[in-house]
Design a protein around this motif. Structure first.
Motif, mmCIF file in Angstrom:
data_model
loop_
_atom_site.group_PDB
_atom_site.id
_atom_site.type_symbol
_atom_site.label_atom_id
_atom_site.label_comp_id
_atom_site.label_asym_id
_atom_site.label_seq_id
_atom_site.Cartn_x
_atom_site.Cartn_y
_atom_site.Cartn_z
ATOM 1 N N LEU A 231 50.664 39.328 62.993
ATOM 2 C CA LEU A 231 51.168 39.796 64.166
ATOM 3 C C LEU A 231 50.736 41.110 64.501
ATOM 4 N N ASP A 232 50.888 41.955 63.318
ATOM 5 C CA ASP A 232 50.682 43.275 63.320
ATOM 6 C C ASP A 232 49.032 43.761 63.117
ATOM 7 N N SER A 233 48.009 42.841 62.950
ATOM 8 C CA SER A 233 46.806 42.766 62.636
ATOM 9 C C SER A 233 46.004 43.556 63.796
ATOM 10 N N GLY A 234 46.267 43.166 64.986
ATOM 11 C CA GLY A 234 45.591 43.687 66.356
ATOM 12 C C GLY A 234 44.525 42.922 66.399
ATOM 13 N N VAL A 235 44.294 41.791 65.654
ATOM 14 C CA VAL A 235 43.188 40.804 66.037
ATOM 15 C C VAL A 235 43.815 39.864 67.057
ATOM 16 N N ASN A 236 42.830 39.909 68.367
ATOM 17 C CA ASN A 236 43.135 39.140 69.303
ATOM 18 C C ASN A 236 42.309 37.768 69.351
ATOM 19 N N PRO A 237 42.710 36.772 70.028
ATOM 20 C CA PRO A 237 41.726 35.529 70.200
ATOM 21 C C PRO A 237 40.315 35.895 70.354
ATOM 22 N N PHE A 238 39.455 35.120 69.633
ATOM 23 C CA PHE A 238 38.028 35.629 69.862
ATOM 24 C C PHE A 238 37.184 34.050 69.747
ATOM 25 N N ASP A 239 35.889 34.337 70.236
ATOM 26 C CA ASP A 239 34.974 33.012 70.037
ATOM 27 C C ASP A 239 33.968 33.477 68.970
ATOM 28 N N VAL A 240 33.510 32.336 68.415
ATOM 29 C CA VAL A 240 32.292 32.556 67.397
ATOM 30 C C VAL A 240 31.001 31.478 67.778
ATOM 31 N N THR A 241 29.727 32.071 67.609
ATOM 32 C CA THR A 241 28.891 31.095 67.859
ATOM 33 C C THR A 241 28.167 30.558 66.410
ATOM 34 N N LEU A 242 27.646 29.522 66.544
ATOM 35 C CA LEU A 242 26.971 28.566 65.402
ATOM 36 C C LEU A 242 25.643 29.021 65.314
ATOM 37 N N PHE B 207 26.982 27.317 72.556
ATOM 38 C CA PHE B 207 27.924 26.802 72.073
ATOM 39 C C PHE B 207 28.898 27.745 71.494
ATOM 40 N N ARG B 208 30.209 27.692 71.914
ATOM 41 C CA ARG B 208 31.198 28.850 71.608
ATOM 42 C C ARG B 208 32.649 28.354 71.054
ATOM 43 N N VAL B 209 33.026 28.523 69.840
ATOM 44 C CA VAL B 209 34.175 27.965 69.354
ATOM 45 C C VAL B 209 35.440 29.228 69.522
ATOM 46 N N HIS B 210 36.333 28.661 70.166
ATOM 47 C CA HIS B 210 37.505 29.806 70.547
ATOM 48 C C HIS B 210 38.608 29.403 69.479
ATOM 49 N N PHE B 211 39.046 30.690 68.911
ATOM 50 C CA PHE B 211 40.325 30.655 67.848
ATOM 51 C C PHE B 211 41.370 31.431 68.597
ATOM 52 N N SER B 212 42.439 30.819 68.674
ATOM 53 C CA SER B 212 43.470 31.808 69.218
ATOM 54 C C SER B 212 44.845 31.572 68.336
ATOM 55 N N SER B 213 44.513 31.360 67.122
ATOM 56 C CA SER B 213 45.731 31.260 65.923
ATOM 57 C C SER B 213 45.311 30.996 64.680
ATOM 58 N N ASP C 221 34.987 41.417 65.558
ATOM 59 C CA ASP C 221 35.198 41.282 63.763
ATOM 60 C C ASP C 221 36.325 40.752 63.361
ATOM 61 N N GLY C 222 36.956 39.560 64.051
ATOM 62 C CA GLY C 222 38.148 38.964 63.766
ATOM 63 C C GLY C 222 37.941 38.293 62.277
ATOM 64 N N LEU C 223 37.026 37.756 61.994
ATOM 65 C CA LEU C 223 36.951 37.024 60.620
ATOM 66 C C LEU C 223 37.146 37.921 59.649
ATOM 67 N N ASN C 224 36.436 39.000 59.616
ATOM 68 C CA ASN C 224 36.505 40.090 58.480
ATOM 69 C C ASN C 224 37.793 40.598 58.380
ATOM 70 N N ARG C 225 38.452 40.904 59.611
ATOM 71 C CA ARG C 225 39.814 41.581 59.571
ATOM 72 C C ARG C 225 41.032 40.528 59.251
ATOM 73 N N LEU C 226 40.947 39.267 59.641
ATOM 74 C CA LEU C 226 41.861 38.260 59.036
ATOM 75 C C LEU C 226 41.468 37.927 57.815
ATOM 76 N N LEU C 227 39.980 37.904 57.442
ATOM 77 C CA LEU C 227 40.164 37.764 55.982
ATOM 78 C C LEU C 227 40.661 38.989 55.007
#
Length: 338
Positions: free
Chosen positions: A171-182, A305-311, A208-214
């Motif tokens: 919740l405090d990460s500041g990472v908003n929903p984002f898309d990635v491409t393959l 092709f875009r994959v959306h992640f919101s959670s 950079d949501g993947l690195n931040r969530l990692l």
């Protein structure tokens, strides 16, 4: 369906799960009202498309039926259990889940068919069998994911403190929903090198949501003595150890989520080349030639092709915690925009 006997730890989780709501009772028909059943439809009428299942539905059935508490590879296509079944231990996995649409599954299935065609000669020589991750053994569509942790283990008394810590950190990460491409097809192995996965590499998203969530995931697990994913222990900056008990639990007034969230804002190392989505697996190690073969698979259908992640999801035992990523409005004004 046969009944399955569960251990005490599993039964406890089952009891905490909210029961499914009872179906609504059908309304009484008025006298003379015409019934509309499938038998009354004329030939040529188009069937009404069903609405999509709610997102939480897949969390309720995120675990397969247990056939045996012992590690019996013959029941799972030759796979060996990475984490042995121990009473009081809860296998845990943090990840981003993607449930592809029918059109997207069709594209992925075509890519997998091309890869199998490229490896057909090798499969005959090495008996290299490729098992799909798009469907279950019964033909049901399966969700795909990007891992944010290794398969790790929490003990019973750590489940609630970890859930609270990880929830606050996301919740405090500041990472908003984002898309990635393959961007490419490749082979990767698990840490034990007992299975190899045919994967689609993903491109680094704009925020950079993947690195931040990692970073959030690794540091949350480090509080409980669990190893990081991709990072080495020497690279990892751990939250303060004071306030932690020997079992890794946290006092309620000090969870350390602030330090975890701040550290996620500027990850020290870029692990974008590590993130991937697995679409198939094999027990046989691919050779360098095998890697070249799958690299030649036509991926033009993935353009745009875009994959959306919101959670973010945390699976602890057979219980799934679904944590929504904060939107910009939530991040700027606080919880629920207040």
């Amino acid at each position: 369906m046969a009944l399955v006997a569960y251990s005490d730890s599993e039964s406890e989780t089952e009891n905490t799960r909210p029961s499914s709501p009872s179906p609504p009772r059908p309304a009484k028909r008025l006298r003379g009202e015409q019934t509309s059943t499938s038998s009354s439809k004329k030939d040529g009428d188009k069937a009404t498309s069903l609405p999509p299942l709610p997102t939480g539905f897949h969390d309720l059935y995120a675990h397969s039926t247990r056939v045996s508490v012992r590690d019996d590879p013959s029941l799972h296509g030759g796979r060996k259990r990475v984490i042995p079944h121990v009473e009081g231990n809860w296998p845990t996995h943090l990840y981003l889940e993607w449930y592809p649409s029918k059109t997207e599954v069709s594209i992925l299935n075509d890519i997998l068919s091309q890869a199998r065609g490229q490896l057909e000669e090798k499969e005959k020589e090495k008996e290299m069998k490729i098992h799909t991750l798009l469907y279950s053994d019964l033909g049901a569509q399966l969700p795909l994911h990007i891992s944010l942790s290794r398969p790790v283990v929490l003990v019973t008394e750590q489940r609630q403190p970890f859930s609270e810590l990880f929830r606050d950190a996301v919740l405090d990460s500041g990472v908003n929903p984002f898309d990635v491409t393959l961007v490419g097809l490749d082979w990767v192995s698990n840490y034990e090198k007992t299975r190899w996965f045919l994967v689609l590499r993903v491109q680094r998203p704009e925020n950079d949501g993947l690195n931040r969530l990692l970073k959030v995931s690794n540091q949350s697990l480090a509080v409980f003595g669990q190893p990081p994913l991709y990072e080495t222990l020497s690279q990892q900056s751990l939250p303060e150890s004071r306030g932690r008990s020997k079992k890794g639990t946290l006092p309620r007034d000090k969870k350390g989520a602030d330090k975890t969230a701040k550290a996620s804002e500027q990850p020290a190392v870029d692990y974008s080349h590590c993130f991937h989505i697995s679409i198939a697996w094999s027990l046989n190690e691919p050779s360098p030639e095998d890697r070249e073969r799958v690299a030649n698979v036509d991926l033009s259908a993935l353009r745009g092709f875009r994959v959306h992640f919101s959670s973010v999801k945390a699976k602890i035992g057979n219980n799934v915690l679904n944590l929504a990523l904060p939107t910009k409005k939530l991040h700027e004004r606080g919880f629920a925009g207040f």
